[in-house]
Design a protein around this motif. Structure first.
Motif, mmCIF file in Angstrom:
data_model
loop_
_atom_site.group_PDB
_atom_site.id
_atom_site.type_symbol
_atom_site.label_atom_id
_atom_site.label_comp_id
_atom_site.label_asym_id
_atom_site.label_seq_id
_atom_site.Cartn_x
_atom_site.Cartn_y
_atom_site.Cartn_z
ATOM 1 N N TYR A 1 41.715 41.756 74.829
ATOM 2 C CA TYR A 1 42.039 42.915 74.130
ATOM 3 C C TYR A 1 41.143 44.116 74.537
ATOM 4 O O TYR A 1 41.322 45.210 73.946
ATOM 5 N N GLY A 2 40.104 43.922 75.291
ATOM 6 C CA GLY A 2 39.281 45.100 75.450
ATOM 7 C C GLY A 2 38.557 45.577 74.162
ATOM 8 O O GLY A 2 38.621 46.708 73.743
ATOM 9 N N LEU A 3 38.212 44.665 73.259
ATOM 10 C CA LEU A 3 37.637 44.797 71.858
ATOM 11 C C LEU A 3 36.393 45.413 71.756
ATOM 12 O O LEU A 3 35.524 45.433 72.647
ATOM 13 N N ILE A 4 36.337 46.743 70.941
ATOM 14 C CA ILE A 4 35.163 47.492 70.497
ATOM 15 C C ILE A 4 35.074 47.552 69.172
ATOM 16 O O ILE A 4 35.730 48.000 68.653
ATOM 17 N N GLU A 5 34.080 46.892 68.651
ATOM 18 C CA GLU A 5 33.795 46.721 67.053
ATOM 19 C C GLU A 5 32.962 48.256 66.727
ATOM 20 O O GLU A 5 32.272 48.766 67.583
ATOM 21 N N GLN A 6 33.335 48.785 65.704
ATOM 22 C CA GLN A 6 32.791 50.119 65.330
ATOM 23 C C GLN A 6 33.195 51.217 66.043
ATOM 24 O O GLN A 6 32.176 51.717 66.672
ATOM 25 N N GLY A 7 34.140 51.218 66.475
ATOM 26 C CA GLY A 7 34.736 52.281 67.526
ATOM 27 C C GLY A 7 34.945 53.465 67.196
ATOM 28 O O GLY A 7 35.216 53.883 66.173
ATOM 29 N N ALA A 8 34.904 54.494 67.958
ATOM 30 C CA ALA A 8 35.405 55.644 67.713
ATOM 31 C C ALA A 8 36.528 56.284 68.916
ATOM 32 O O ALA A 8 36.314 55.878 70.084
ATOM 33 N N VAL A 9 37.427 57.082 68.513
ATOM 34 C CA VAL A 9 38.359 57.707 69.477
ATOM 35 C C VAL A 9 38.382 59.193 69.265
ATOM 36 O O VAL A 9 38.524 59.620 68.095
ATOM 37 N N VAL A 10 38.078 60.086 70.367
ATOM 38 C CA VAL A 10 38.229 61.393 70.139
ATOM 39 C C VAL A 10 39.640 61.863 70.740
ATOM 40 O O VAL A 10 39.773 61.462 72.019
ATOM 41 N N ILE A 11 40.275 62.828 70.187
ATOM 42 C CA ILE A 11 41.606 63.199 70.571
ATOM 43 C C ILE A 11 41.485 64.588 70.758
ATOM 44 O O ILE A 11 41.132 65.355 69.724
ATOM 45 N N ASP A 12 42.081 65.100 71.783
ATOM 46 C CA ASP A 12 42.128 66.603 71.822
ATOM 47 C C ASP A 12 43.367 66.942 72.734
ATOM 48 O O ASP A 12 43.465 66.392 73.881
ATOM 49 N N LYS A 13 44.124 67.754 72.278
ATOM 50 C CA LYS A 13 45.292 68.271 72.928
ATOM 51 C C LYS A 13 46.303 67.096 73.488
ATOM 52 O O LYS A 13 46.542 66.841 74.412
ATOM 53 N N GLY A 14 46.330 66.243 72.469
ATOM 54 C CA GLY A 14 47.202 65.018 72.953
ATOM 55 C C GLY A 14 46.754 64.040 73.849
ATOM 56 O O GLY A 14 47.286 63.112 74.228
ATOM 57 N N ARG A 15 45.440 64.211 74.078
ATOM 58 C CA ARG A 15 44.787 63.310 75.176
ATOM 59 C C ARG A 15 43.545 62.480 74.502
ATOM 60 O O ARG A 15 43.025 63.157 73.528
#
Ligand code: DI6
Ligand code: FE
Length: 398
Positions: free
Chosen positions: A17-31
């Motif tokens: 799964y490429g698992l990351i616990e306590q993760g974050a994703v930063v999204i800017d302009k659809g990317r």
């Protein structure tokens, strides 16, 4: 935007799964600007507004990489007749089978095709799908094949979804060409392919290589034309018998070979060499009560990517749920839940030749699905429960 306090199934590392616990994703302009464990978030991204997801799971949005979702009518009566004991031939003589869908599709204008497809599209979107491949192939004449493709393209203007289209003129020989498959290819299939391409209606070219449809030699002629037009190819291969479709697909560097229940280890080796994805369609396997399973172990051993799709069609897979396909792939084909998730995300992207979606990785489109589950295995495990919390669709320009 910054999604935080999530479990990420990135499909982007070697771990399942490429698992990351306590993760974050930063999204800017659809990317996707950044993804990783939140404690490693670089300072520069802290300015993005933080959205606490309370531990929910984030995956790439799903991709249904093989559908016939645009078509006229349905075949419930045929389903019933077959349960009452009618043979395939009897059903065909009573006006059933692929020809009945062809007639219903020819009788539908573009608006009617769209109207009947939208509920099926909506069912997929409700399960976190961002991208749907749609084939022609129920018109089998110039006007209707083009209308199917136009309807498919228009769906993209009516819903927040990305549509990829495939020309499937070589799906079946229509009754007016009975016994003259080569003439059908010369007089209808190839000219319509050229017209569809000229109208920018196509992303790929498909075919049905089967005893009841077209031979490898006939498909090769369609693929040669695709090559002249610069279009990638894919193929319904080895679904009901082994007649060499997979080897042909590999020889043409196909994006995918689909169904492949009757493919063997040699086919798996050829697919690995050509980078051809195996698209597995458990809905058709189930509906046809097929017993021959695709050679999953050979695909694993040779490193063939395995995608999963609905094959949504009125005859052999009246299915509009990728979650159900994940469950069936695990239960019927013994795929792992991690393989199933890869099958509807990164490997489905490969089957469509898309390199900017299907994984949670910097630079990719922010096509994401947020699930109210703790662990990604839950997506394959439940039957009939949809735990989608939110779908994020990136309509960023290419
Ligand atoms: N494989 C299938 O199972 C369907 N088409 C294909 O290429 C059957 C389509 C139908 O019966 O309407
Ligand atoms: Fe199909």
């Amino acid at each position: 935007m910054r999604l935080a306090n999530t479990t990420l199934a990135t499909l982007d590392t070697d771990s399942p799964y490429g698992l990351i616990e306590q993760g974050a994703v930063v999204i800017d302009k659809g990317r996707i600007e950044w993804a990783g464990p939140e404690i490693e978030l670089p300072e520069e991204y802290a300015r993005h507004e933080r959205q606490d997801l309370g531990g929910k799971l984030v995956t790439p949005a799903f991709i249904d990489c093989h559908t016939h979702i645009v078509h006229g009518g349905h075949r419930a009566r045929e389903f019933e007749m077959r349960l009452e004991g009618a043979s395939y031939e009897e059903v065909a003589r009573a006006g059933g089978g692929i020809v009945s869908t062809m007639s219903a599709t020819r009788a539908s204008d573009i608006d009617a095709l769209i109207e009947s497809a939208l509920p099926r599209v909506d069912a997929l979107l409700a399960e976190g799908v961002s991208t749907i491949e749609i084939k022609s192939g129920y018109g089998l004449d110039e006007a209707t094949e083009l209308n199917m493709l136009r309807a498919a393209r228009l769906i993209e203007t009516l819903r927040t979804v990305r549509i990829r289209t495939s020309f499937l003129g070589a799906h079946s020989v229509p009754p007016e060409y009975k016994g003259r498959a080569d003439d059908y290819i010369d007089e209808v299939c190839l000219p319509t392919l050229r017209l569809a391409h000229a109208e920018s209606l196509l992303d790929a070219v498909d075919g049905f290589c089967e005893g009841i449809a077209f031979s490898p030699e006939q498909i090769a002629r369609v693929f040669d034309e695709a090559g002249r037009l610069g279009l990638p190819v894919k193929l319904h291969a080895e679904q009901l018998s082994h007649i060499g479709g997979t080897a042909l697909a590999a020889r043409y560097g196909a994006l995918s070979a689909d169904h492949v229940e009757y493919a063997n280890e040699d086919d798996a080796r050829l697919m690995a060499e050509s980078g051809t994805t195996a698209v597995l369609l458990p809905g058709a396997f189930y509906t046809l009560r097929e017993t021959r399973k695709p050679p999953i172990e050979a695909f694993r051993q040779h490193g063939v990517a395995m995608a999963l799709a609905t094959d949504c069609n009125p005859g052999t897979s009246p299915v509009t749920s990728l979650l159900l396909m994940m469950n069936m792939a695990c239960t019927l084909f013994r795929m792992t839940p991690a393989e199933a998730l890869a099958g509807v995300t990164c490997h489905a992207a490969s089957a469509l030749g898309l390199s900017d979606t299907g994984r949670i990785r910097q630079g990719m489109r922010a096509d994401l699905a947020i699930w109210d589950v703790e662990h990604p295995a839950e997506l394959s495990y439940r039957v009939g429960t949809n735990k989608l919390y939110q779908r994020l669709f990136s309509d960023a320009e290419d």
